[in-house]
Structure formats: structure tokens, C-alpha cells
Design an enzyme around this catalytic site. Structure first.
Site, PDB file in Angstrom:
ATOM      1  N   ALA A   3     -46.754  -4.350   8.257  1.00 30.53           N
ATOM      2  CA  ALA A   3     -48.042  -3.954   7.863  1.00 30.53           C
ATOM      3  C   ALA A   3     -48.692  -4.582   6.096  1.00 30.53           C
ATOM      4  O   ALA A   3     -50.220  -5.234   6.664  1.00 30.53           O
ATOM      5  CB  ALA A   3     -48.307  -2.243   8.005  1.00 30.53           C
ATOM      6  N   LEU A  39     -41.423  -7.260   8.501  1.00 35.20           N
ATOM      7  CA  LEU A  39     -41.534  -6.063   9.351  1.00 35.20           C
ATOM      8  C   LEU A  39     -41.617  -4.677   9.440  1.00 35.20           C
ATOM      9  O   LEU A  39     -41.365  -4.859   8.254  1.00 35.20           O
ATOM     10  CB  LEU A  39     -39.328  -5.671   9.846  1.00 35.20           C
ATOM     11  CG  LEU A  39     -38.785  -4.985  10.500  1.00 35.20           C
ATOM     12  CD1 LEU A  39     -39.754  -4.830  12.279  1.00 35.20           C
ATOM     13  CD2 LEU A  39     -37.298  -4.415  10.208  1.00 35.20           C
ATOM     14  N   SER A  40     -42.122  -4.242  10.653  1.00 36.37           N
ATOM     15  CA  SER A  40     -42.602  -2.803  10.315  1.00 36.37           C
ATOM     16  C   SER A  40     -43.959  -2.618   8.957  1.00 36.37           C
ATOM     17  O   SER A  40     -44.542  -3.225   9.037  1.00 36.37           O
ATOM     18  CB  SER A  40     -41.275  -1.733  10.363  1.00 36.37           C
ATOM     19  OG  SER A  40     -42.476  -0.613  10.304  1.00 36.37           O
ATOM     20  N   ALA A  41     -43.243  -1.510   8.032  1.00 34.81           N
ATOM     21  CA  ALA A  41     -44.308  -1.418   6.601  1.00 34.81           C
ATOM     22  C   ALA A  41     -44.298  -2.997   5.795  1.00 34.81           C
ATOM     23  O   ALA A  41     -45.385  -3.630   5.347  1.00 34.81           O
ATOM     24  CB  ALA A  41     -43.385  -0.925   5.383  1.00 34.81           C
TER      25      ALA A  41
END
Length: 333
Positions: free
Chosen positions: A163, A158-160
Site C-alpha cells: 500500500a 508487501l501488504s502495508a
């Protein structure tokens, strides 16, 4: 008027002995009955390699898990940790239901005060370096310890963490059959945009070929197969703008040699869903555009076969469980 009292007979020695034996027998029955086996729990693993990224490794292995089962690597978002992400997403719930193990890397505040994986730092996203290398070492350790199926290793976050999922797919494509990016960003986005914040709030100006080249440059000489990709992103996400899902589609369709025209456009749980097929006709990129959802992981708490996860901060109950959709796409169930 005083009522007569009932005359009682004092207990004999024999009756007292019989009562005592009955109590002792009941007590021994409790003490000698085997306790039920404890349920599996999250465990920290140390000494999993040189760990150049200075991360922590946690894992979840269901009780009695046989050999040759899949492994899922699940990467938490900023301000989160491995235990919270394990239960909030529903990954441990599905691990018990379907029979696979979960690796949960955890960021440390010494690396990033907000506990974000450093997806924007060149030294942490290159093959053989930093956090990417640490996560790759965790995969190797897990496969060795549980005799897992090396051809069925998956990565998501999720999110970072999303990425960082793209980082692992690009830098170590041979280790992962597929990846799932939730509210995340394409590989090399911060370098392309010149700033992680520009990447998050605006997006980077790259053509599909330029996006694809960033992935190919992360693993020079690699001829495939590349991991397939599933992306889930909220349309009302103002922390990581939805343009990043578009950029991920462009990046990974290019890597797979596919065009940017969806081969399937329909709805799942009421949300727009698309599938992009590669030259061989197989699905290489899949997307879920979660209408009205902000920044977070889609969950659908409950006990039905398609439900999983627990609602909370950044775990958003939208009647769609991302972990279930990913696991289904990967054939885990």
C-alpha cells in the site's frame, strides 16, 4: 614373547632447527595470505534527511557496484523488519546477481505497534509529509551515495508495504520508473472506504476515474510520465482481499489513460497473468493472480536463474518469485 623394539636416533640440533623453520614458514604463510573480501551486508544509514516520518533506513550495496546502477526500494509488511524482508523476498540475492542497490525502510513501533507502514494515515501519505517524505529522502540519499541512476529507481512492498508503494508512486511519481504492489491496496483506499479495515476486507466503491483522480490529486499539476505498475495477489488472501488488485488496475490504467480491458491474458508458472497497454502501446499495468495463495510474498527458493527468496512466515513458496518477476519487468536482469 617380547618383540624387540626399534632403536631410534635422537634428533640433532640441525634437524630440530629445520623442523622449526618449516613450522614457522607454514605459520607465516597463513598469517600473510590476504583474507578474502567480506561479502556485502545490510547497513543502517542515519542522517538521511529531516525524516518527518521517523523511519529507519537500511540499504544493501553489492561489493564493487559501479556507478549508474538501478535502485530498488523494498518496503516490508506488518510484523516484519528490513533485514528479514531483504533476505526473505530475495531482493539482496538478485542485487548480487544483477547488480543494483536496495533501500529498505523500516517502520518503528513508536509509529505503529505492529510495524505497519501507515498507508491509511493522511499525514503519512501526502507529498512532503510523514513517512512518504522520509522514504523520498532515503531515495535521494541513496542516489547521492552510490551515484545511482535516477531514471531507474523502483519501489515495491508487501501488504502495508505494498500500500505504501502505491503511496510513493502517487505522491512522488517523478522519482520512480515503476512500482510493484504485492498483496497491497490502491492509493487513497482508506480515505475512499472510510476505514482501512473496510478497504482491506471489502474494498472501496470507486469508479476508475475516481480512483485515478485520487492519484492525480496527490501530485497536482504533474504531467508525467507516471510509474508503471505490476501487482501480485493471492486468490485465497483473506487479509487483503483480491478486490484490491482489481481496484489497483482500475486506478493505474485510468492514470495512464488506458482502458480496463487486458491486452494480454496468459499464464506464467501456471498462474493467470494479464498485461494492460497504454495509448502508446507500452505495458502500463501487469497482474499476477496467484491461484490458491494466501496473504504473503510469492517466493521460489532455489539457485536456478528464475528462483529467489526464502520460504517462511508471509514468504510463500508457490514456485514463482515475485522479486524475479518484478526485476524482469523492470529490466534489472
Amino acid at each position: 614373547m617380547t618383540l624387540p623394539t626399534k632403536k631410534t636416533t635422537p634428533p640433532t640440533k640441525q634437524s630440530r632447527a629445520a623442523t622449526l623453520l618449516t613450522v614457522l614458514a607454514a605459520l607465516l604463510s597463513v598469517l600473510l595470505t590476504p583474507a578474502p573480501a567480506a561479502a556485502a551486508s545490510l547497513q543502517e544509514v542515519t542522517g538521511f534527511g529531516s525524516n518527518p516520518g521517523a523511519l529507519k533506513m537500511y540499504r544493501y550495496v553489492p561489493d564493487g557496484l559501479p556507478a549508474d546502477r538501478p535502485v530498488v526500494v523494498a518496503l516490508h509488511g506488518c510484523t516484519q523488519n528490513a533485514p528479514g524482508y531483504a533476505t526473505g523476498t530475495g531482493w539482496t540475492q538478485l542485487a548480487d546477481r544483477w547488480g543494483f542497490s536496495v533501500v529498505l525502510p523500516q517502520q518503528q513501533s513508536a509509529n505503529n505497534p505492529s510495524h505497519c507502514f501507515n498507508w491509511f494515515q493522511t499525514g503519512d501519505i501526502a507529498r512532503g509529509q510523514g513517512e512518504a517524505a522520509s522514504i523520498a529522502q532515503m531515495v535521494d540519499r541513496q542516489l547521492a551515495d552510490v551515484a545511482g541512476d535516477a531514471s531507474r529507481v523502483y519501489v515495491t512492498g508487501l501488504s502495508a508495504g505494498g500500500a505504501m508503494t502505491a503511496v510513493m508512486m502517487a505522491a512522488y511519481p517523478e522519482k520512480f520508473a515503476a512500482g510493484g504492489v504485492v498483496a497491497g491496496l490502491p492509493y487513497g483506499c482508506a480515505q475512499a472506504a472510510g476505514s482501512p479495515y473496510v478497504c482491506m476486507y471489502v474494498g472501496a466503491t470507486q469508479s476508475p476515474a475516481q480512483w485515478g483522480e485520487r492519484v492525480r490529486a496527490a501530485r497536482p499539476g504533474y504531467t508525467g510520465p507516471w510509474p508503471t505498475l505490476t501487482v501480485l495477489h493471492g486468490t485465497a488472501d483473506y487479509t487483503v482481499k483480491p478486490v484490491n488488485m482489481t481496484d489497483l488496475v482500475e486506478q493505474w490504467t485510468n492514470v495512464h489513460g488506458a482502458d480496463q480491458a487486458a491486452d494480454i491474458s496468459d499464464t506464467v508458472a501456471g498462474y493467470p497473468h494479464q498485461v494492460f497497454r497504454g495509448p502508446g502501446g507500452n505495458a502500463v499495468v501487469e497482474t499476477y493472480s496467484v491461484t490458491g495463495m494466501g496473504h504473503g510474498q510469492p517466493v521460489d527458493p532455489g539457485t536456478a536463474s528464475t528462483q529467489c527468496g526464502t520460504a517462511g512466515a508471509y514468504f510463500l513458496d508457490v514456485n514463482l518469485c515475485a522479486a524475479h518477476r518484478l526485476g524482469t519487468a523492470w529490466g534489472l536482469g
